[in-house]
Design a protein around this motif. Structure first.
Motif, PDB file in Angstrom:
ATOM      1  N   ALA A  60     141.050  59.790  30.980  1.00  0.00           N
ATOM      2  CA  ALA A  60     141.663  61.140  31.908  1.00  0.00           C
ATOM      3  C   ALA A  60     140.492  61.585  32.618  1.00  0.00           C
ATOM      4  CB  ALA A  60     142.528  61.953  31.110  1.00  0.00           C
ATOM      5  N   THR A  61     139.674  62.147  31.895  1.00  0.00           N
ATOM      6  CA  THR A  61     138.449  62.663  32.574  1.00  0.00           C
ATOM      7  C   THR A  61     137.841  61.973  33.576  1.00  0.00           C
ATOM      8  OG1 THR A  61     137.941  63.639  30.377  1.00  0.00           O
ATOM      9  CG2 THR A  61     136.105  63.563  31.857  1.00  0.00           C
ATOM     10  N   ILE A  62     137.591  60.724  33.276  1.00  0.00           N
ATOM     11  CA  ILE A  62     137.019  59.654  34.324  1.00  0.00           C
ATOM     12  C   ILE A  62     137.832  59.684  35.566  1.00  0.00           C
ATOM     13  CG2 ILE A  62     135.928  57.491  34.737  1.00  0.00           C
ATOM     14  CD1 ILE A  62     135.203  57.288  31.774  1.00  0.00           C
ATOM     15  N   SER A  63     139.011  59.267  35.222  1.00  0.00           N
ATOM     16  CA  SER A  63     140.104  59.189  36.603  1.00  0.00           C
ATOM     17  C   SER A  63     139.994  60.470  37.411  1.00  0.00           C
ATOM     18  CB  SER A  63     141.402  58.815  35.613  1.00  0.00           C
ATOM     19  OG  SER A  63     142.410  58.648  36.818  1.00  0.00           O
ATOM     20  N   THR A  64     139.983  61.741  36.722  1.00  0.00           N
ATOM     21  CA  THR A  64     139.897  62.965  37.651  1.00  0.00           C
ATOM     22  C   THR A  64     138.709  63.010  38.227  1.00  0.00           C
ATOM     23  OG1 THR A  64     141.308  63.897  35.879  1.00  0.00           O
ATOM     24  CG2 THR A  64     140.077  65.450  37.504  1.00  0.00           C
ATOM     25  N   ALA A  65     137.542  62.543  37.472  1.00  0.00           N
ATOM     26  CA  ALA A  65     136.429  62.741  38.440  1.00  0.00           C
ATOM     27  C   ALA A  65     136.191  61.778  39.558  1.00  0.00           C
ATOM     28  CB  ALA A  65     135.105  62.592  37.370  1.00  0.00           C
ATOM     29  N   LEU A  66     136.625  60.550  39.486  1.00  0.00           N
ATOM     30  CA  LEU A  66     136.543  59.401  40.232  1.00  0.00           C
ATOM     31  C   LEU A  66     137.250  59.429  41.697  1.00  0.00           C
ATOM     32  CD1 LEU A  66     136.038  56.226  38.210  1.00  0.00           C
ATOM     33  CD2 LEU A  66     133.985  57.617  39.339  1.00  0.00           C
ATOM     34  N   VAL A  67     136.639  59.751  42.819  1.00  0.00           N
ATOM     35  CA  VAL A  67     137.502  59.695  44.002  1.00  0.00           C
ATOM     36  C   VAL A  67     137.458  58.096  44.593  1.00  0.00           C
ATOM     37  CG1 VAL A  67     137.434  60.429  46.567  1.00  0.00           C
ATOM     38  CG2 VAL A  67     136.683  61.802  44.642  1.00  0.00           C
ATOM     39  N   SER A  68     138.782  57.668  45.093  1.00  0.00           N
ATOM     40  CA  SER A  68     139.043  56.396  45.235  1.00  0.00           C
ATOM     41  C   SER A  68     138.929  56.300  46.951  1.00  0.00           C
ATOM     42  CB  SER A  68     140.216  55.915  45.054  1.00  0.00           C
ATOM     43  OG  SER A  68     140.492  55.756  43.537  1.00  0.00           O
ATOM     44  N   LYS A  69     138.206  55.416  47.578  1.00  0.00           N
ATOM     45  CA  LYS A  69     138.118  54.980  48.969  1.00  0.00           C
ATOM     46  C   LYS A  69     138.379  53.362  49.175  1.00  0.00           C
ATOM     47  CE  LYS A  69     134.601  58.427  49.306  1.00  0.00           C
ATOM     48  NZ  LYS A  69     135.279  59.494  50.024  1.00  0.00           N
ATOM     49  N   THR A  70     139.088  53.145  50.145  1.00  0.00           N
ATOM     50  CA  THR A  70     139.450  51.783  50.615  1.00  0.00           C
ATOM     51  C   THR A  70     139.231  51.382  52.045  1.00  0.00           C
ATOM     52  OG1 THR A  70     141.738  52.345  51.007  1.00  0.00           O
ATOM     53  CG2 THR A  70     141.356  51.374  48.725  1.00  0.00           C
ATOM     54  N   GLU A  71     138.972  50.373  52.294  1.00  0.00           N
ATOM     55  CA  GLU A  71     139.011  49.979  53.827  1.00  0.00           C
ATOM     56  C   GLU A  71     137.935  50.596  54.570  1.00  0.00           C
ATOM     57  OE1 GLU A  71     142.529  49.754  55.890  1.00  0.00           O
ATOM     58  OE2 GLU A  71     142.424  47.689  56.152  1.00  0.00           O
ATOM     59  N   THR A  72     138.145  51.196  55.847  1.00  0.00           N
ATOM     60  CA  THR A  72     137.069  51.757  56.338  1.00  0.00           C
ATOM     61  C   THR A  72     136.429  53.171  55.780  1.00  0.00           C
ATOM     62  OG1 THR A  72     138.382  51.124  58.112  1.00  0.00           O
ATOM     63  CG2 THR A  72     136.506  52.662  58.832  1.00  0.00           C
ATOM     64  N   ASP A  73     137.193  53.645  55.142  1.00  0.00           N
ATOM     65  CA  ASP A  73     136.344  54.788  54.312  1.00  0.00           C
ATOM     66  C   ASP A  73     135.400  54.423  53.416  1.00  0.00           C
ATOM     67  OD1 ASP A  73     138.102  56.851  55.548  1.00  0.00           O
ATOM     68  OD2 ASP A  73     139.723  56.591  54.077  1.00  0.00           O
ATOM     69  N   VAL A  74     135.176  53.184  52.917  1.00  0.00           N
ATOM     70  CA  VAL A  74     134.319  52.488  52.089  1.00  0.00           C
ATOM     71  C   VAL A  74     133.173  52.428  52.943  1.00  0.00           C
ATOM     72  CG1 VAL A  74     133.712  50.752  50.667  1.00  0.00           C
ATOM     73  CG2 VAL A  74     136.112  51.683  50.537  1.00  0.00           C
ATOM     74  N   ILE A  75     133.305  51.799  53.901  1.00  0.00           N
ATOM     75  CA  ILE A  75     132.353  51.521  54.853  1.00  0.00           C
ATOM     76  C   ILE A  75     131.514  52.928  55.494  1.00  0.00           C
ATOM     77  CG2 ILE A  75     131.472  50.394  57.192  1.00  0.00           C
ATOM     78  CD1 ILE A  75     134.250  48.790  56.747  1.00  0.00           C
ATOM     79  N   GLU A  76     132.299  53.508  56.071  1.00  0.00           N
ATOM     80  CA  GLU A  76     131.739  55.037  56.390  1.00  0.00           C
ATOM     81  C   GLU A  76     131.205  55.672  55.274  1.00  0.00           C
ATOM     82  OE1 GLU A  76     134.655  57.256  58.280  1.00  0.00           O
ATOM     83  OE2 GLU A  76     134.950  55.691  59.861  1.00  0.00           O
ATOM     84  N   HIS A  77     131.665  55.812  54.214  1.00  0.00           N
ATOM     85  CA  HIS A  77     130.957  56.545  53.094  1.00  0.00           C
ATOM     86  C   HIS A  77     129.607  56.015  52.573  1.00  0.00           C
ATOM     87  CE1 HIS A  77     130.730  58.828  49.343  1.00  0.00           C
ATOM     88  NE2 HIS A  77     130.378  57.753  48.733  1.00  0.00           N
ATOM     89  N   LEU A  78     129.652  54.623  52.613  1.00  0.00           N
ATOM     90  CA  LEU A  78     128.234  53.975  52.044  1.00  0.00           C
ATOM     91  C   LEU A  78     127.120  54.149  53.267  1.00  0.00           C
ATOM     92  CD1 LEU A  78     126.621  52.373  50.214  1.00  0.00           C
ATOM     93  CD2 LEU A  78     127.460  50.366  51.115  1.00  0.00           C
ATOM     94  N   PHE A  79     127.587  54.020  54.387  1.00  0.00           N
ATOM     95  CA  PHE A  79     126.761  54.272  55.614  1.00  0.00           C
ATOM     96  C   PHE A  79     126.240  55.687  55.609  1.00  0.00           C
ATOM     97  CE2 PHE A  79     127.811  50.546  58.457  1.00  0.00           C
ATOM     98  CZ  PHE A  79     127.885  49.622  57.567  1.00  0.00           C
ATOM     99  N   THR A  80     126.912  56.683  55.279  1.00  0.00           N
ATOM    100  CA  THR A  80     126.629  57.879  55.312  1.00  0.00           C
ATOM    101  C   THR A  80     125.822  58.299  54.100  1.00  0.00           C
ATOM    102  OG1 THR A  80     128.805  58.720  56.177  1.00  0.00           O
ATOM    103  CG2 THR A  80     127.792  60.357  54.932  1.00  0.00           C
TER     104      THR A  80
END
Length: 447
Positions: free
Chosen positions: A87-107
């Motif tokens: 529960a602690t880990i699930s609350t702390a982790l933000v999920s990203k998919t598709e284009t958001d993954v690309i933009e986040h890593l590049f950022t």
């Protein structure tokens, strides 16, 4: 495969939660990528990116329906390796998919999501994360291309904006803070002890050389200090010589993140008199007991101090950098969609070519190598090219719309073809990218 594979990232960073929680999640979680691939999860590949203020894992899954199961699998294994509740880990982790993954890593790779905007160490950490995943065999082709493109984007941001010329980093800001706190600004006169021999220790040694520091000693609880100083300079320390070095040190710098934590009591018992000491703790999991900062004549600088002291960049430079990142993300996704179209087109052409060759062989068997047979073969090949023209154009049109999966499913339904394609996310273009705009959409999900 009925559609294009999907990129998923799970992110715990200083932007969303406190560094203490990030540190707890990062502890002993470096092997999660290998573990989830060995399990029965739908994850096809994974790369872990762990830095001084973030823990992120990038995964490839076959389709969107697999995302919840993949996320759950990662959370389960991080929980098992860290001892934290799911529960602690699930609350702390933000999920990203598709284009958001690309933009986040590049950022992230460009240093735009760092405590120190434009920091240069993160680009090297992105490269090392990819190298480690390739060595461990957890990186797929799609993930390799993603991380390589992120590295190229970071170089572009560094060379095309003023962020690169500043040369700022977590280490440089920490050293600036230490200079401000010290009565003597000349680093050439200071006795310095570095804990650790990793990437941050190397960056620290490099910046200390730039500041003319020459009295630097290095301690490694794993015994790698001697090899480290052999190529970088400085003097190695071991358990026997560490205490004497600490008694005369002006600055101690923690870069290891190991289990060998320097406690306040270790400093209190030293014969230092009233000699001031500056302790710089750059380790996410704390190389130095936070209580060290309460000791008389000791000033403690940690990652939170660095984040608060980091200078704000000019909005124009940030706009330029974010524009470069978004353009690179758009180009990467477009290239991936084209790859998806190419794979489908190749599969269709191979199928039709096989059918054509079978029919040509029948004509040759019946009529031999006559002029009439050659005319029939020529007509059949010309007809096949004409028949393939519209499906080829439609493949590229659908891929450009992010609908390559629809085309592939049609090939499966009509011809029973299996098409192996790379990730092909859709891109949601932004009209503008002001300095205050979040670099990527994020969705926090409950476990």
């Amino acid at each position: 495969m009925g559609g294009t594979v999907v990129l998923l990232s799970l992110v715990a960073s200083h932007s969303d939660i406190d560094l203490e929680t990030v540190a707890k999640i990062s502890a002993d979680a470096s092997q999660v990528a290998s573990v989830v691939l060995a399990s029965a999860s739908p994850i096809a590949g994974a790369i872990t990116l762990a830095t001084c203020n973030r823990y992120e894992i990038y995964c490839e899954v076959p389709q969107f329906e697999d995302v919840p199961a993949a996320r759950s699998e990662v959370i389960t294994h991080i929980s098992a390796s860290t001892g934290l509740s799911e529960a602690t880990i699930s609350t702390a982790l933000v999920s990203k998919t598709e284009t958001d993954v690309i933009e986040h890593l590049f950022t992230v790779g460009a240093g735009l999501d760092s405590a120190v905007i434009g920091e240069r160490e993160i680009a090297g950490q992105v490269r090392r994360a990819l190298n480690e995943a390739q060595t461990a065999g957890t990186a797929t082709g799609s993930l390799v291309r993603l991380f390589q493109s992120a590295s190229r984007t970071a170089k572009d941001v560094g060379s095309r904006t003023s962020l690169g010329s500043r040369g700022l980093s977590v280490v440089s800001v920490a050293l600036d803070l230490a200079t401000d706190l010290s009565s003597e600004s000349d680093w050439g006169t200071k006795k310095i002890v570095i804990f650790g021999t990793g990437a941050y220790a190397g960056a620290t040694m490099s910046l200390l050389r730039e500041r003319a520091a020459h009295n630097v000693s290095v301690f490694s609880s794993s015994g790698r200090a001697e090899a480290f100083v052999a190529s970088r300079g400085g003097s190695p320390l071991d358990e026997e010589t560490l205490e004497a070095a600490l008694e005369t040190a002006d600055v101690i710098i923690g870069c290891s993140g190991s289990d060998h934590r320097l406690m306040a009591a270790d400093i209190a018992v030293l014969d230092r008199g009233a000699r001031p000491l500056i302790a710089i703790d750059l380790a996410l999991t704390n190389d130095f007991d936070p209580e060290i900062g309460t000791l008389e004549s000791v000033e403690l600088i940690n990652l939170e101090s660095v984040r608060m002291a980091a200078p704000e960049e000019q909005s124009q430079s940030l706009r330029e950098a974010r524009s470069i990142v978004l353009d690179a993300a758009h180009s990467f996704a477009a290239e991936q969609r084209e790859r998806a179209a190419d794979a489908a087109i190749v599969a269709l052409r191979r199928h039709t070519q096989a059918v054509l060759e079978a029919e040509v062989q029948k004509v040759r068997a019946q009529h031999g190598c006559t002029a009439a047979a050659e005319e029939v073969e020529f007509a059949m090949r010309r007809m096949m090219r004409q028949l393939l023209h519209v499906p080829t154009v439609r493949a590229r049109e659908l891929a450009a719309e992010g609908r390559a999966g629809d085309y592939i499913e049609a090939l499966q339904t009509l011809y029973g073809l299996e098409v192996e394609v790379p990730v092909a996310p859709s891109v949601k273009r932004k009209e503008s990218c002001p300095a205050t705009e979040a670099p990527a959409k994020a969705v926090r999900q409950a476990g």
